[in-house]
Enzyme design. Structure first.
Site, PDB file in Angstrom:
ATOM      1  N   LYS A 107       1.102  -1.001   0.092  1.00  0.00           N
ATOM      2  CA  LYS A 107      -0.171  -0.223   0.113  1.00  0.00           C
ATOM      3  C   LYS A 107       0.719   1.053  -0.183  1.00  0.00           C
ATOM      4  CE  LYS A 107      -4.179  -1.891   0.331  1.00  0.00           C
ATOM      5  NZ  LYS A 107      -5.316  -1.751  -0.810  1.00  0.00           N
ATOM      6  N   LYS A 215     -12.539  -7.553  -7.736  1.00  0.00           N
ATOM      7  CA  LYS A 215     -14.066  -8.103  -6.770  1.00  0.00           C
ATOM      8  C   LYS A 215     -15.018  -8.679  -7.107  1.00  0.00           C
ATOM      9  CE  LYS A 215     -10.534  -4.819  -3.602  1.00  0.00           C
ATOM     10  NZ  LYS A 215      -9.616  -4.298  -4.607  1.00  0.00           N
TER      11      LYS A 215
END
Length: 329
Positions: A107, A215
């Site tokens: 991240k 997703k």
């Protein structure tokens, strides 16, 4: 879709699972679980999401609980490790929780952090895992100049790709075009520009990305996600949204149903959580997740039951979102 809402609500269970590290600013992950004839489904859009944005998440949960999943074309799926925006001295401990992995998502672009911190975090991952594939995820946190300026030195780490470096399809295309002009070898992956768009295929038509991150939940379920990948014609990476094993099972079903799976999936995120709803969590073994069903534990549902006020909040949300879904059907 279930039309018997009273029965749906009566059987719903809300849990709050503690996180090992802060992720997206949260220390507990809340989820509402639904049980149906085919098994369990997870409804866990983040609390800040509006009801309309949560509709496909409910469709996905109901698909899992009522219809089950398509037949798999593989019996295991490779997964990556995930390193949140932690200080460099915590990277090794985070990676240790994932065991053996062939790829790591790092991240970056966290609010309040600098590009130098991102570079240092990625460099530490590369030092610890010299042969692993590394991809970075900015969650649209950079502007275009910062994205180009930061991805240029990050390319030296041999990135597999950069996920959603900036907001919007136009922004992605601008970053991708400028990196190509500079001959910086970083592929661009679209995430929010697929799952948050009313037209998830627009990013492919606009030539704004080299691959897509998908997703199941925000796309409305496994079957619809498989169809979106087919229509997009781009390589796909299956990811999760920090789910219990019930939600991870849905992601595994999606990854197992895709005809091609060229990248390790972001489905190993249970390692970031300090609890689960099953005694046999869907955790990676040797860098892969087995395609198998999940048996939910009543004892763990009780142990991690959300406080009464949060349970009411989720049940009220379920009712509102179910009403929106019913009107769209």
């Amino acid at each position: 879709m279930s039309t018997d809402f009273p029965a749906l609500r009566a059987g719903a269970r809300v849990v709050s699972i503690p996180m090992r590290v802060k992720f997206r600013g949260i220390l507990h992950r809340e989820a509402l679980l639904l049980q149906g004839p085919a098994g369990w489904g997870e409804f866990s859009p983040f609390p800040e999401y509006a009801d309309a944005e949560a509709v496909p998440w409910l469709a996905s949960a109901l698909e899992a609980a009522e219809l089950g999943y398509p037949e798999p074309v593989r019996n295991s799926v490779p997964v990556n490790g995930t390193v949140p925006a932690v200080p460099v001295d915590q990277v090794e401990a985070v990676l240790a929780r994932f065991g053996t992995v062939s790829a790591v998502k790092v991240k970056v672009a966290e609010a309040g952090q600098s590009p130098e911190e991102d570079l240092a975090r990625v460099a530490e991952v590369r030092r610890l895992l010299p042969d692993a594939g590394i991809r970075v995820d900015a969650n649209a946190g950079w502007d275009i100049p910062t994205a180009v300026a930061t991805l240029t030195p990050l390319a030296e780490a041999g990135l597999e790709y950069a996920e959603q470096p900036v907001a919007g399809i136009d922004g992605l295309r601008a970053v991708r075009t400028e990196l190509r002009r500079r001959e910086v070898p970083v592929l661009i992956a679209a995430d929010e520009s697929v799952r948050k768009e009313t037209d998830p295929l627009k990013v492919a038509r606009e030539d704004a990305a080299d691959l897509i991150v998908i997703k199941a939940a925000p796309l409305g379920g496994v079957r619809r996600a498989v169809d979106i990948v087919r229509q997009a014609g781009l390589p796909a990476v299956v990811s999760s949204a920090i789910d219990t094993s019930v939600g991870i099972r849905t992601g595994v079903a999606l990854a197992a149903a895709l005809p091609e799976l060229p990248y390790a999936c972001g489905l190993g995120t249970l390692s970031l959580m300090a609890g689960d709803v099953t005694g046999e969590s869907l955790l990676p073994d040797g860098g892969a997740l087995a395609v198998r069903d999940v048996t939910v534990s009543e004892e763990l549902l009780e142990r991690y039951a959300a406080p009464a006020e949060r349970t009411r909040w989720w049940l009220d949300r379920l009712e509102r979102v179910h009403g929106l879904l019913a009107r769209r059907a």
